[in-house]
Scaffold this motif. Structure first.
Motif, PDB file in Angstrom:
ATOM      1  N   MET A 302     -15.715   8.289 -17.798  1.00 10.12           N
ATOM      2  CA  MET A 302     -17.171   8.495 -17.808  1.00 10.12           C
ATOM      3  C   MET A 302     -17.559   9.952 -17.568  1.00 10.12           C
ATOM      4  O   MET A 302     -18.740  10.293 -17.598  1.00 10.12           O
ATOM      5  N   GLY A 303     -16.575  10.821 -17.316  1.00  7.31           N
ATOM      6  CA  GLY A 303     -16.898  12.217 -17.058  1.00  7.31           C
ATOM      7  C   GLY A 303     -17.689  12.388 -15.781  1.00  7.31           C
ATOM      8  O   GLY A 303     -18.652  13.171 -15.732  1.00  7.31           O
ATOM      9  N   LEU A 304     -17.311  11.684 -14.730  1.00  7.07           N
ATOM     10  CA  LEU A 304     -18.016  11.718 -13.451  1.00  7.07           C
ATOM     11  C   LEU A 304     -18.135  13.150 -12.934  1.00  7.07           C
ATOM     12  O   LEU A 304     -17.151  13.892 -12.894  1.00  7.07           O
ATOM     13  N   LYS A 305     -19.335  13.530 -12.529  1.00  7.16           N
ATOM     14  CA  LYS A 305     -19.596  14.899 -12.078  1.00  7.16           C
ATOM     15  C   LYS A 305     -19.272  15.062 -10.591  1.00  7.16           C
ATOM     16  O   LYS A 305     -20.093  15.548  -9.804  1.00  7.16           O
ATOM     17  N   LYS A 306     -18.073  14.694 -10.221  1.00  7.92           N
ATOM     18  CA  LYS A 306     -17.588  14.846  -8.846  1.00  7.92           C
ATOM     19  C   LYS A 306     -16.132  15.289  -8.893  1.00  7.92           C
ATOM     20  O   LYS A 306     -15.440  15.089  -9.893  1.00  7.92           O
ATOM     21  N   ASN A 307     -15.674  15.870  -7.793  1.00 15.05           N
ATOM     22  CA  ASN A 307     -14.261  16.176  -7.629  1.00 15.05           C
ATOM     23  C   ASN A 307     -13.626  15.103  -6.752  1.00 15.05           C
ATOM     24  O   ASN A 307     -14.222  14.668  -5.762  1.00 15.05           O
ATOM     25  N   ILE A 308     -12.430  14.680  -7.122  1.00 20.09           N
ATOM     26  CA  ILE A 308     -11.706  13.661  -6.366  1.00 20.09           C
ATOM     27  C   ILE A 308     -10.276  14.134  -6.158  1.00 20.09           C
ATOM     28  O   ILE A 308      -9.647  14.653  -7.087  1.00 20.09           O
ATOM     29  N   VAL A 309      -9.771  13.972  -4.954  1.00 21.47           N
ATOM     30  CA  VAL A 309      -8.335  14.132  -4.720  1.00 21.47           C
ATOM     31  C   VAL A 309      -7.816  12.780  -4.261  1.00 21.47           C
ATOM     32  O   VAL A 309      -8.360  12.172  -3.330  1.00 21.47           O
ATOM     33  N   ALA A 310      -6.808  12.283  -4.964  1.00 14.30           N
ATOM     34  CA  ALA A 310      -6.295  10.941  -4.700  1.00 14.30           C
ATOM     35  C   ALA A 310      -4.810  11.015  -4.384  1.00 14.30           C
ATOM     36  O   ALA A 310      -4.040  11.669  -5.099  1.00 14.30           O
ATOM     37  N   ILE A 311      -4.431  10.355  -3.320  1.00  8.39           N
ATOM     38  CA  ILE A 311      -3.027  10.295  -2.920  1.00  8.39           C
ATOM     39  C   ILE A 311      -2.568   8.842  -2.949  1.00  8.39           C
ATOM     40  O   ILE A 311      -3.238   7.959  -2.411  1.00  8.39           O
ATOM     41  N   VAL A 312      -1.446   8.617  -3.603  1.00  3.00           N
ATOM     42  CA  VAL A 312      -0.802   7.310  -3.631  1.00  3.00           C
ATOM     43  C   VAL A 312       0.534   7.433  -2.924  1.00  3.00           C
ATOM     44  O   VAL A 312       1.373   8.270  -3.290  1.00  3.00           O
ATOM     45  N   VAL A 313       0.718   6.632  -1.879  1.00  5.81           N
ATOM     46  CA  VAL A 313       1.991   6.613  -1.147  1.00  5.81           C
ATOM     47  C   VAL A 313       2.745   5.368  -1.595  1.00  5.81           C
ATOM     48  O   VAL A 313       2.377   4.246  -1.271  1.00  5.81           O
ATOM     49  N   SER A 314       3.791   5.556  -2.382  1.00  9.59           N
ATOM     50  CA  SER A 314       4.459   4.424  -3.005  1.00  9.59           C
ATOM     51  C   SER A 314       5.918   4.338  -2.586  1.00  9.59           C
ATOM     52  O   SER A 314       6.673   5.309  -2.696  1.00  9.59           O
ATOM     53  N   ALA A 315       6.291   3.163  -2.109  1.00  9.96           N
ATOM     54  CA  ALA A 315       7.656   2.902  -1.654  1.00  9.96           C
ATOM     55  C   ALA A 315       7.938   1.422  -1.807  1.00  9.96           C
ATOM     56  O   ALA A 315       7.028   0.614  -2.019  1.00  9.96           O
ATOM     57  N   GLU A 316       9.208   1.052  -1.705  1.00  5.35           N
ATOM     58  CA  GLU A 316       9.607  -0.349  -1.700  1.00  5.35           C
ATOM     59  C   GLU A 316      10.202  -0.654  -0.330  1.00  5.35           C
ATOM     60  O   GLU A 316      11.080   0.078   0.148  1.00  5.35           O
ATOM     61  N   ASN A 317       9.733  -1.700   0.310  1.00  8.94           N
ATOM     62  CA  ASN A 317      10.160  -2.045   1.667  1.00  8.94           C
ATOM     63  C   ASN A 317      11.225  -3.129   1.615  1.00  8.94           C
ATOM     64  O   ASN A 317      10.909  -4.297   1.358  1.00  8.94           O
ATOM     65  N   MET A 318      12.476  -2.734   1.827  1.00  8.50           N
ATOM     66  CA  MET A 318      13.603  -3.664   1.698  1.00  8.50           C
ATOM     67  C   MET A 318      14.509  -3.603   2.923  1.00  8.50           C
ATOM     68  O   MET A 318      14.621  -2.564   3.585  1.00  8.50           O
ATOM     69  N   PRO A 319      15.226  -4.713   3.242  1.00 10.94           N
ATOM     70  CA  PRO A 319      16.206  -4.690   4.342  1.00 10.94           C
ATOM     71  C   PRO A 319      17.549  -4.154   3.845  1.00 10.94           C
ATOM     72  O   PRO A 319      17.990  -4.458   2.742  1.00 10.94           O
ATOM     73  N   ASP A 320      18.186  -3.335   4.648  1.00 11.29           N
ATOM     74  CA  ASP A 320      19.440  -2.701   4.243  1.00 11.29           C
ATOM     75  C   ASP A 320      20.043  -2.066   5.490  1.00 11.29           C
ATOM     76  O   ASP A 320      19.349  -1.908   6.504  1.00 11.29           O
ATOM     77  N   GLY A 321      21.306  -1.668   5.411  1.00 12.45           N
ATOM     78  CA  GLY A 321      21.923  -0.999   6.548  1.00 12.45           C
ATOM     79  C   GLY A 321      21.241   0.297   6.913  1.00 12.45           C
ATOM     80  O   GLY A 321      21.323   0.753   8.070  1.00 12.45           O
ATOM     81  N   LYS A 322      20.538   0.889   5.953  1.00  8.14           N
ATOM     82  CA  LYS A 322      19.830   2.149   6.214  1.00  8.14           C
ATOM     83  C   LYS A 322      18.357   1.924   6.537  1.00  8.14           C
ATOM     84  O   LYS A 322      17.606   2.885   6.748  1.00  8.14           O
ATOM     85  N   ALA A 323      17.915   0.676   6.533  1.00  2.81           N
ATOM     86  CA  ALA A 323      16.481   0.384   6.659  1.00  2.81           C
ATOM     87  C   ALA A 323      15.947   0.708   8.049  1.00  2.81           C
ATOM     88  O   ALA A 323      16.690   0.740   9.047  1.00  2.81           O
TER      89      ALA A 323
END
Length: 490
Positions: A302-323
């Motif tokens: 839509m060509g929004l007349k605003k500035n946005i900064v967006a952060i996505v924190v993405s990970a997979e949560n699994m059980p493991d010897g290193k978890a």
């Protein structure tokens, strides 16, 4: 499927199906009255003999009607005229699509925009109707080996709409919502943190207004994202810290609106593993991130007349010897130390580093969104998003935006007393305060990392759709709320 507006006289409107509403007690909408006159009282006769009581969901499809140019007429029940809410308004459009979606239609025309909503005079009825129609035709069977033919019309028109810019905004919103749905419904073996990173880079390639930066695990360790990276250390999937900057304001230096989304692509619970029953729904634990992507795409469309900064924190949560283990102590990006009580309270560990880092951009406000707590579902179900904030003006503006967009939120307290539940004898803070007020103490945890700016937290565990109602699939909430908020800013 393309949406458009028409000013053609109703009885002369051409199309495969014309949709008009009738109310309970044999009362006609304006559109139905026009068609009734053109068809020499056909609708009145049908109502008199009880063929259409007029309740929501009680529809009547008439294949051929003399006196109008449309090939079919669909009469849809709208309930009591003075009790037509925004929810029922969307519902009558959804029921209409359910009645005709198996038909090979090319052009469907709705004359429903003049219906009055009893509870929401600020609602954008065109946008609500388009959302309902689009959702009615949305499908999630793209990975089936045998695909059913998609009978989607080429054009859906609305009679009487004059606001072309409103149509463009609503179309842009749908583009964002559909991206959110697609990401939300994708399985965890496809929609991984790397898939999110790829999607962010594709958005930057598609729109000049978007710039994307991907911070991998090695760089993240150097920056001090210890809480975030701990979440994914038991997984073979590399974690990704994604930054998208949308530049829409005429003033390039205008302070941006900050968004932070939880993108746990699959949440097993880690060492504090979840029960196996229903765990497949944990592919939806990234709906906060998916919503951030939807907002960024809608803003660019839509060509929004605003500035946005967006952060996505993405990970997979699994059980493991290193978890990550219960009892571990982490040092967050902000410097606060965190005692891990439960590895299934992982979303806040990822978000806190995002909330800490986004302060670098001097945001005007920051809004995070996450499928964070089952406690929020217990409190509010699927109907309201949970909202917590350290700034009452921001909270009230978001609540009003949610009401206007028919994407409601409900404010929960962040009173000082609740903070005591997450105190730790071993670290600055514990990552859970136990079962009492679980959604509130999760918000209290996040609030400790958001002290430098006006901040709001949206817990979408119920409203996002799939986490606790797997058959429903992703709803793309709270994208409508956020876009209403953004477009309302001066």
């Amino acid at each position: 499927m393309k949406f458009s507006l028409t000013q053609t006289a109703l009885e002369q409107t051409k199309g495969d199906c014309l949709v008009v509403a009738v109310f309970e007690d044999k009362e006609l909408s304006n559109a139905a009255a026009t068609i009734d006159k053109a068809t020499k009282g056909l609708i009145s006769r049908l109502l008199e003999r009880g063929d259409l009581p007029g309740k929501i969901g009680q529809n009547l499809l008439i294949p051929e009607v003399e006196g109008i140019d449309a090939e079919r007429l669909l009469l849809v029940g709208a309930g009591a005229k003075d009790k037509l809410t925004d929810l029922k308004f969307k519902g009558l459009h959804q029921k209409a699509i359910a009645s005709i979606k198996e038909l090979p239609l090319t052009r469907v025309v709705f004359d429903t925009l003049d219906l009055a909503l009893s509870n929401n005079p600020n609602a954008d009825k065109l946008s609500l109707a388009m959302q309902a129609v689009d959702a009615g035709y949305y499908r999630v069977d793209g990975l089936k080996s045998s695909k059913k033919a998609q009978l989607t019309p080429e054009v859906v028109e609305f009679v009487g709409g004059e606001n072309r810019s409103g149509l463009e905004q609503a179309t842009a919103l749908l583009a964002g919502m559909n991206l959110t749905r697609d990401l939300g419904n994708a399985p965890g073996n496809i929609c991984t943190p790397s898939y999110f990173a790829k999607t962010a880079l594709e958005l930057a390639s598609e729109y000049d207004s978007i710039k994307t930066q991907i911070i991998d695990e090695e760089e993240g360790r150097e920056l001090g994202f210890n809480a975030f990276l701990a979440v994914g250390q038991g997984s073979e999937e590399p974690s990704k810290f994604i930054i998208m900057q949308y530049q829409g304001a005429d003033d390039k230096e205008e302070a941006p609106i900050g968004l932070v989304g939880k993108g746990i692509s699959f949440d097993s619970g880690g060492v504090s593993i979840k029960p196996s029953e229903g765990m497949e729904g944990m592919k939806y634990d990234m709906c906060g991130a998916a919503s951030v992507f939807g907002v960024i795409k809608a803003a660019a469309e839509m060509g929004l007349k605003k500035n946005i900064v967006a952060i996505v924190v993405s990970a997979e949560n699994m059980p493991d010897g290193k978890a990550l283990k219960p009892g571990d102590i982490l040092t967050s990006y902000s410097g606060l130390t965190i005692e891990v009580i439960n590895t299934d309270a992982e979303g806040r560990l990822a978000l806190c580093d995002g909330l800490g880092y986004i302060g670098k951009f001097n945001p005007k406000v920051v809004i995070d969104m996450a499928t964070l707590t089952g406690a929020c579902v217990v409190a509010l179900g699927e109907h309201n998003t949970g909202l917590m904030s350290n700034d009452d003006e921001l909270a009230q503006t978001l609540l009003q935006a949610g009401k206007d967009a028919a994407d409601k939120a409900w404010q929960l307290p962040l009173d000082e007393e609740y903070q005591e539940q997450i105190d730790s004898p071993f670290a600055d803070i514990a990552n859970t305060g136990g079962k009492p007020a679980g959604s509130i103490t999760a918000g209290c945890f996040l609030s400790r990392f958001a002290k430098e700016y006006a901040w709001a937290h949206l817990d979408i565990a119920g409203s996002a759709g799939g986490v606790f109602d797997k058959k429903k699939g992703a709803t793309a909430r709270p994208v409508p709320l956020l876009m209403r908020y953004l477009t309302s800013l001066k």
